[in-house]
Design a protein around this motif. Structure first.
Motif, PDB file in Angstrom:
ATOM      1  N   ASN A 414      35.567  -1.007 -43.711  1.00 19.19           N
ATOM      2  CA  ASN A 414      35.359  -0.541 -45.075  1.00 19.19           C
ATOM      3  C   ASN A 414      33.955  -0.835 -45.589  1.00 19.19           C
ATOM      4  N   ASP A 415      33.172  -1.551 -44.819  1.00 16.31           N
ATOM      5  CA  ASP A 415      31.805  -1.893 -45.220  1.00 16.31           C
ATOM      6  C   ASP A 415      30.917  -0.654 -45.045  1.00 16.31           C
ATOM      7  N   ALA A 416      30.413  -0.111 -46.134  1.00 15.38           N
ATOM      8  CA  ALA A 416      29.641   1.136 -46.093  1.00 15.38           C
ATOM      9  C   ALA A 416      28.139   0.913 -46.032  1.00 15.38           C
ATOM     10  N   ARG A 417      27.679  -0.344 -46.006  1.00 18.05           N
ATOM     11  CA  ARG A 417      26.247  -0.609 -45.970  1.00 18.05           C
ATOM     12  C   ARG A 417      25.646  -0.174 -44.630  1.00 18.05           C
ATOM     13  N   THR A 418      24.373   0.188 -44.662  1.00 21.18           N
ATOM     14  CA  THR A 418      23.667   0.474 -43.410  1.00 21.18           C
ATOM     15  C   THR A 418      23.013  -0.801 -42.895  1.00 21.18           C
ATOM     16  N   GLN A 419      22.678  -0.800 -41.610  1.00 21.52           N
ATOM     17  CA  GLN A 419      22.004  -1.944 -41.015  1.00 21.52           C
ATOM     18  C   GLN A 419      20.673  -2.200 -41.724  1.00 21.52           C
ATOM     19  N   ARG A 420      19.953  -1.148 -42.042  1.00 24.93           N
ATOM     20  CA  ARG A 420      18.664  -1.304 -42.716  1.00 24.93           C
ATOM     21  C   ARG A 420      18.836  -1.904 -44.103  1.00 24.93           C
ATOM     22  N   GLU A 421      19.853  -1.483 -44.843  1.00 25.62           N
ATOM     23  CA  GLU A 421      20.057  -2.005 -46.197  1.00 25.62           C
ATOM     24  C   GLU A 421      20.236  -3.519 -46.182  1.00 25.62           C
ATOM     25  N   VAL A 422      21.009  -4.018 -45.220  1.00 28.28           N
ATOM     26  CA  VAL A 422      21.239  -5.458 -45.147  1.00 28.28           C
ATOM     27  C   VAL A 422      19.966  -6.188 -44.751  1.00 28.28           C
ATOM     28  N   LEU A 423      19.228  -5.635 -43.796  1.00 26.55           N
ATOM     29  CA  LEU A 423      17.977  -6.276 -43.374  1.00 26.55           C
ATOM     30  C   LEU A 423      16.974  -6.331 -44.528  1.00 26.55           C
ATOM     31  N   GLU A 424      16.865  -5.249 -45.275  1.00 32.63           N
ATOM     32  CA  GLU A 424      15.931  -5.240 -46.404  1.00 32.63           C
ATOM     33  C   GLU A 424      16.361  -6.234 -47.486  1.00 32.63           C
ATOM     34  N   SER A 425      17.681  -6.384 -47.681  1.00 31.97           N
ATOM     35  CA  SER A 425      18.148  -7.358 -48.674  1.00 31.97           C
ATOM     36  C   SER A 425      17.812  -8.782 -48.258  1.00 31.97           C
ATOM     37  N   GLU A 426      17.613  -9.004 -46.935  1.00 37.94           N
ATOM     38  CA  GLU A 426      17.265 -10.329 -46.424  1.00 37.94           C
ATOM     39  C   GLU A 426      15.757 -10.553 -46.371  1.00 37.94           C
TER      40      GLU A 426
END
Length: 469
Positions: A414-426
């Motif tokens: 159910n997690d709709a985030r992209t890999q890039r979105e999480v990396l950018e948030s970090e």
């Protein structure tokens, strides 16, 4: 070379042989020239294997079939594609542009494409079906891994009886612009009433001065290939040391490979014959310097001795895969032995799991770098990570060019985030689609994580070096 002269010796006198075209010698392009390349792929360069022959499965962006036919598709030990065009006599004016077009289309090949084409080629040549698993194993054993960046830079080889001046001028200019193109000339000579001999000479780049004429782009590619050879060597040694497959003191023998030409191999073999100690070493389970060379009693990496032998015997400076040059009494190279370890037992992924746990936010690494550190290849590591519940921080792994993995999936569906979105948030920065290379964790830093070194050592942008008292 254009001024080549070939002689026979008759009664102590040098008698010149008469050059003839391949057509005049009764030799044909497909039945003869192509078969020579099939039997002797070293015509295309050292350490090349054939992936496909008479390749015609091109498609355009819309999926429409193209009618072009590439004579030879090969792969060298550095994981670069080798595209060859073969012409029996004079090559047409446009041969170099035709080859460049093929290179542009081939640069989009993936590992999956090459495996499929190679399995079909092996099946057609052998007369029985060869599975894609067998084809993949053969390609990976030869090249170590199929890196997307390397596949995007094919090498071109033109083989013909002669070339026009316009073709030669175009090849020189394309080389200066960064393309890797070689021109090989095939010449036939009459010998006696019925005999024919054939020579193959590299017209361009001139072998003896090639290192002075290559462009900065090609120099960078050579350096990249050298680095990849070193990491593949380290991977094979790590596997052998970790498994203790070879007891300390195991005797190894020096064996030349096709990474150098026949003349260099002969010089090396003669040099070793003068003092057989030069061709012997003993193994010790030390990752840094596993070979003790009998010739001088010093410890080296496998490539270190090979490079010294090539320099001393043949005055040749060449980056080679040293683990292929040392064999046991059963005629198995260090590369062969490392490959057998992977086939015989399940791989221990615990080291990978430990490294992934230590990957810090705002940093990223690659499948290839992780594979080299834990002692496997990028492809199986990627498959493991994709289905592994123990692989934490997997979103911090990108491909070699810093691109997110297309098939990345979260454990929580159910997690709709992209890999890039999480990396950018970090805190990982992106330039276009690619992550900032300055934030990439190097192999040395990953090794530090595997060895349990400090967080400061892991995240330091500088190379980890031993401390001296």
């Amino acid at each position: 070379m254009s001024g080549e002269r070939v002689y026979t010796i008759e009664g102590g006198a040098a008698v010149p042989l008469q050059p003839v075209s391949l057509a005049e010698a009764g030799l044909r392009e497909r039945q003869d020239l192509q078969e020579w390349v099939l039997a002797r792929p070293e015509i295309l360069g050292p350490d090349v294997i054939l992936v496909a022959f008479e390749f015609d499965r091109w498609q355009d962006a819309r999926g429409d079939r193209q009618r072009d036919r590439l004579d030879v598709l090969g792969l060298d030990a550095d994981g670069r594609l080798v595209l060859a065009e073969l012409k029996r006599d004079q090559a047409p004016d446009t041969v170099e542009m035709q080859a460049v077009k093929y290179a542009a289309m081939a640069s989009r090949f993936t590992e999956a494409d090459l495996v499929t084409y190679h399995a079909r080629f092996l099946s057609d040549r052998g007369g029985q079906t060869v599975s894609e698993d067998v084809a993949r194993a053969r390609l990976l054993d030869h090249a170590g891994e199929l890196d997307a960046d390397q596949l995007r830079q094919p090498r071109i080889v033109l083989v013909a009886g002669s070339f026009t001046k316009s073709t030669s001028a175009s090849v020189v200019w394309l080389t200066e612009m960064g393309l890797d193109i070689t021109m090989q000339r095939v010449q036939a000579y009459r010998i006696g009433a019925e005999g024919v001999i054939v020579t193959v000479s590299q017209l361009f780049p001139v072998p003896d001065v090639e290192e002075f004429t290559i462009s900065p782009q090609r120099a960078e590619a050579v350096a990249t290939q050298s680095r990849k050879r070193k990491t593949r060597e380290r991977s094979a040694v790590q596997k052998l040391v970790a498994s203790r497959a070879l007891p300390d003191g195991t005797q190894l023998t020096f064996r030349t490979t096709m990474e150098v030409d026949a003349d260099a191999r002969e010089l090396v073999e003669d040099w070793i014959a003068e003092d057989p100690r030069r061709g012997r070493a003993s193994w010790r389970n030390d990752v840094a310097k596993p070979l003790t060379w009998e010739y001088d009693g010093q410890s080296y990496r496998p490539t270190g001795i090979v490079s010294q032998v090539l320099q001393e015997a043949a005055q040749l400076a060449r980056s080679v895969r040293g683990t292929s040059w040392w064999v046991t009494e059963d005629d198995l190279s260090l590369v062969d032995l490392a490959g057998q370890l992977l086939e015989r037992s399940p791989f221990d992924w615990s080291r990978l799991h430990g490294i992934l746990q230590t990957l810090p936010p705002s940093r990223w690494t690659t499948y290839g770098d992780l594979a080299e550190v834990v002692g496997t290849a990028a492809h199986p590591l990627g498959r493991h990570v994709a289905s592994c519940p123990e692989c934490s921080n997997a979103w911090r792994i990108l491909d070699a060019s810093g691109l997110p993995r297309p098939g990345f999936r979260w454990t929580d569906q159910n997690d709709a985030r992209t890999q890039r979105e999480v990396l950018e948030s970090e805190g990982v920065r992106f330039d276009g689609d690619r992550a900032d290379p300055a934030q990439r964790l190097s192999e040395d830093q990953l090794t530090a994580a595997m060895e349990g070194r400090t967080e400061k050592e892991l995240t330091s942008p500088t190379r980890l070096l031993p401390q001296h008292s």
